[in-house]
Design a protein around this motif. Structure first.
Motif, PDB file in Angstrom:
ATOM      1  N   THR A 168     -74.591  54.749   9.380  1.00 43.93           N
ATOM      2  CA  THR A 168     -74.176  54.676   7.984  1.00 43.93           C
ATOM      3  C   THR A 168     -73.860  56.075   7.493  1.00 43.93           C
ATOM      4  O   THR A 168     -74.644  57.000   7.688  1.00 43.93           O
ATOM      5  CB  THR A 168     -75.271  54.048   7.095  1.00 43.93           C
ATOM      6  OG1 THR A 168     -75.487  52.700   7.500  1.00 43.93           O
ATOM      7  CG2 THR A 168     -74.864  54.062   5.634  1.00 43.93           C
ATOM      8  N   PHE A 169     -72.704  56.220   6.857  1.00 45.62           N
ATOM      9  CA  PHE A 169     -72.285  57.478   6.256  1.00 45.62           C
ATOM     10  C   PHE A 169     -72.390  57.326   4.746  1.00 45.62           C
ATOM     11  O   PHE A 169     -71.617  56.584   4.133  1.00 45.62           O
ATOM     12  CB  PHE A 169     -70.855  57.829   6.690  1.00 45.62           C
ATOM     13  CG  PHE A 169     -70.700  57.928   8.177  1.00 45.62           C
ATOM     14  CD1 PHE A 169     -70.944  59.125   8.829  1.00 45.62           C
ATOM     15  CD2 PHE A 169     -70.336  56.815   8.927  1.00 45.62           C
ATOM     16  CE1 PHE A 169     -70.816  59.228  10.213  1.00 45.62           C
ATOM     17  CE2 PHE A 169     -70.207  56.898  10.299  1.00 45.62           C
ATOM     18  CZ  PHE A 169     -70.449  58.109  10.945  1.00 45.62           C
ATOM     19  N   ASP A 219     -67.496  48.753   4.019  1.00 42.62           N
ATOM     20  CA  ASP A 219     -67.630  49.660   2.883  1.00 42.62           C
ATOM     21  C   ASP A 219     -68.607  49.020   1.909  1.00 42.62           C
ATOM     22  O   ASP A 219     -68.349  47.938   1.381  1.00 42.62           O
ATOM     23  CB  ASP A 219     -66.263  49.865   2.213  1.00 42.62           C
ATOM     24  CG  ASP A 219     -66.349  50.808   1.011  1.00 42.62           C
ATOM     25  OD1 ASP A 219     -67.431  51.384   0.764  1.00 42.62           O
ATOM     26  OD2 ASP A 219     -65.324  50.963   0.324  1.00 42.62           O
ATOM     27  N   HIS A 220     -69.757  49.658   1.710  1.00 43.24           N
ATOM     28  CA  HIS A 220     -70.763  49.171   0.769  1.00 43.24           C
ATOM     29  C   HIS A 220     -70.570  49.905  -0.557  1.00 43.24           C
ATOM     30  O   HIS A 220     -70.803  51.111  -0.649  1.00 43.24           O
ATOM     31  CB  HIS A 220     -72.169  49.426   1.301  1.00 43.24           C
ATOM     32  CG  HIS A 220     -72.488  48.624   2.523  1.00 43.24           C
ATOM     33  ND1 HIS A 220     -73.733  48.653   3.121  1.00 43.24           N
ATOM     34  CD2 HIS A 220     -71.749  47.764   3.257  1.00 43.24           C
ATOM     35  CE1 HIS A 220     -73.725  47.848   4.174  1.00 43.24           C
ATOM     36  NE2 HIS A 220     -72.535  47.311   4.268  1.00 43.24           N
ATOM     37  N   LEU A 221     -70.147  49.182  -1.568  1.00 49.80           N
ATOM     38  CA  LEU A 221     -69.910  49.753  -2.893  1.00 49.80           C
ATOM     39  C   LEU A 221     -71.119  49.458  -3.770  1.00 49.80           C
ATOM     40  O   LEU A 221     -71.359  48.310  -4.147  1.00 49.80           O
ATOM     41  CB  LEU A 221     -68.635  49.169  -3.500  1.00 49.80           C
ATOM     42  CG  LEU A 221     -68.229  49.701  -4.865  1.00 49.80           C
ATOM     43  CD1 LEU A 221     -67.909  51.192  -4.784  1.00 49.80           C
ATOM     44  CD2 LEU A 221     -67.031  48.928  -5.404  1.00 49.80           C
ATOM     45  N   LEU A 222     -71.907  50.505  -4.071  1.00 52.17           N
ATOM     46  CA  LEU A 222     -73.118  50.359  -4.877  1.00 52.17           C
ATOM     47  C   LEU A 222     -72.791  50.612  -6.348  1.00 52.17           C
ATOM     48  O   LEU A 222     -72.244  51.657  -6.700  1.00 52.17           O
ATOM     49  CB  LEU A 222     -74.198  51.334  -4.414  1.00 52.17           C
ATOM     50  CG  LEU A 222     -75.050  50.930  -3.205  1.00 52.17           C
ATOM     51  CD1 LEU A 222     -74.196  50.731  -1.968  1.00 52.17           C
ATOM     52  CD2 LEU A 222     -76.124  51.975  -2.930  1.00 52.17           C
ATOM     53  N   ASN A 256     -69.857  54.794  -2.699  1.00 50.77           N
ATOM     54  CA  ASN A 256     -69.421  54.172  -1.455  1.00 50.77           C
ATOM     55  C   ASN A 256     -70.241  54.672  -0.273  1.00 50.77           C
ATOM     56  O   ASN A 256     -70.382  55.875  -0.086  1.00 50.77           O
ATOM     57  CB  ASN A 256     -67.946  54.486  -1.186  1.00 50.77           C
ATOM     58  CG  ASN A 256     -67.022  53.720  -2.094  1.00 50.77           C
ATOM     59  OD1 ASN A 256     -66.770  54.151  -3.207  1.00 50.77           O
ATOM     60  ND2 ASN A 256     -66.541  52.581  -1.648  1.00 50.77           N
ATOM     61  N   ASN A 257     -70.754  53.729   0.520  1.00 51.88           N
ATOM     62  CA  ASN A 257     -71.376  54.026   1.800  1.00 51.88           C
ATOM     63  C   ASN A 257     -70.588  53.293   2.881  1.00 51.88           C
ATOM     64  O   ASN A 257     -70.267  52.114   2.720  1.00 51.88           O
ATOM     65  CB  ASN A 257     -72.837  53.556   1.848  1.00 51.88           C
ATOM     66  CG  ASN A 257     -73.706  54.283   0.855  1.00 51.88           C
ATOM     67  OD1 ASN A 257     -73.393  55.394   0.449  1.00 51.88           O
ATOM     68  ND2 ASN A 257     -74.792  53.659   0.445  1.00 51.88           N
ATOM     69  N   ILE A 258     -70.285  53.962   3.973  1.00 47.14           N
ATOM     70  CA  ILE A 258     -69.527  53.353   5.065  1.00 47.14           C
ATOM     71  C   ILE A 258     -70.464  53.078   6.235  1.00 47.14           C
ATOM     72  O   ILE A 258     -71.171  53.968   6.700  1.00 47.14           O
ATOM     73  CB  ILE A 258     -68.379  54.273   5.533  1.00 47.14           C
ATOM     74  CG1 ILE A 258     -67.473  54.629   4.362  1.00 47.14           C
ATOM     75  CG2 ILE A 258     -67.584  53.606   6.648  1.00 47.14           C
ATOM     76  CD1 ILE A 258     -66.792  53.450   3.708  1.00 47.14           C
TER      77      ILE A 258
END
Length: 199
Positions: free
Chosen positions: A39-40, A153-156, A168-170
């Motif tokens: 995870t980035f 793409d995790h958009l928090l 954004n976390n990738i």
């Protein structure tokens, strides 16, 4: 860490190219997928990227649509002098659209869930609503196993970061799936009529 991720990606790609075509998968087979990767984290999270592991349980609803539940843990470190551990935990429900109905298909993912992570030592742990957009590839191996590779793409939303706004976390992962059941996956033995003896 990046060279390790590149090596895993290369091996997965080579395996996909070398795999023989298998029988058509039953469209209603449930499955479990164990995955790992990296995870980035977005710059506003105050977290350094780290390894990721997780589990998905899902089912194909037809030849092109599927739904799954996903839980994941990312092992991050705080960007401060202490470099303390700050694991991220997330859970989500995801819908998948498979381009092809056969054993080998790219897919598109859309989902909604929640993420709990530490942004820094002053703010502490926070939980945020999370939207997911992803792309991936699935390859079946025989009747019960498969390989998956994907990018999400995790958009928090509503994160307590200094600049405010979404984060954004990738997540880049690969894993193995196990399929079971399914009405079309069951073997049917042929019925042989008795032979008539001549009189």
């Amino acid at each position: 860490m990046m060279w390790g991720l590149g090596l895993v990606s290369g091996l997965l790609f080579a395996g996909l190219v070398a795999l023989p075509a298998s029988a058509m998968a039953a469209p209603d087979q449930p499955y479990v997928n164990l995955f790992g990767g990296n995870t980035f984290f977005g710059s506003g999270s105050h977290l350094d990227g780290g390894g990721t592991v997780g589990l998905r349980v899902g089912q194909r609803l037809g030849r092109h649509l599927g739904i799954e539940a996903q839980v994941a843990s990312a092992f991050a470190r705080l960007q401060d002098q202490n470099q303390g551990n700050a694991n991220q935990y997330s859970g989500s429900v995801i819908g998948n659209y498979y381009t092809f109905s056969g054993d080998s298909s790219p897919y598109l993912s859309l989902g909604l869930g929640a993420s709990s992570d530490v942004f820094n030592q002053q703010i502490g742990r926070g939980t945020s609503l999370m939207g997911i957009f992803g792309l991936g590839y699935e390859q079946r191996i025989g009747d019960h196993f498969g390989l998956r590779f994907g990018v999400q793409d995790h958009l928090l939303f509503d994160t307590p970061q200094a600049q405010g706004g979404p984060l954004n976390n990738i997540q880049i992962t690969g894993g193995i799936s196990y399929f079971w059941g399914g009405s079309e996956g069951k073997r049917v033995f042929p019925i042989v009529a008795p032979t008539q003896s001549g009189s």
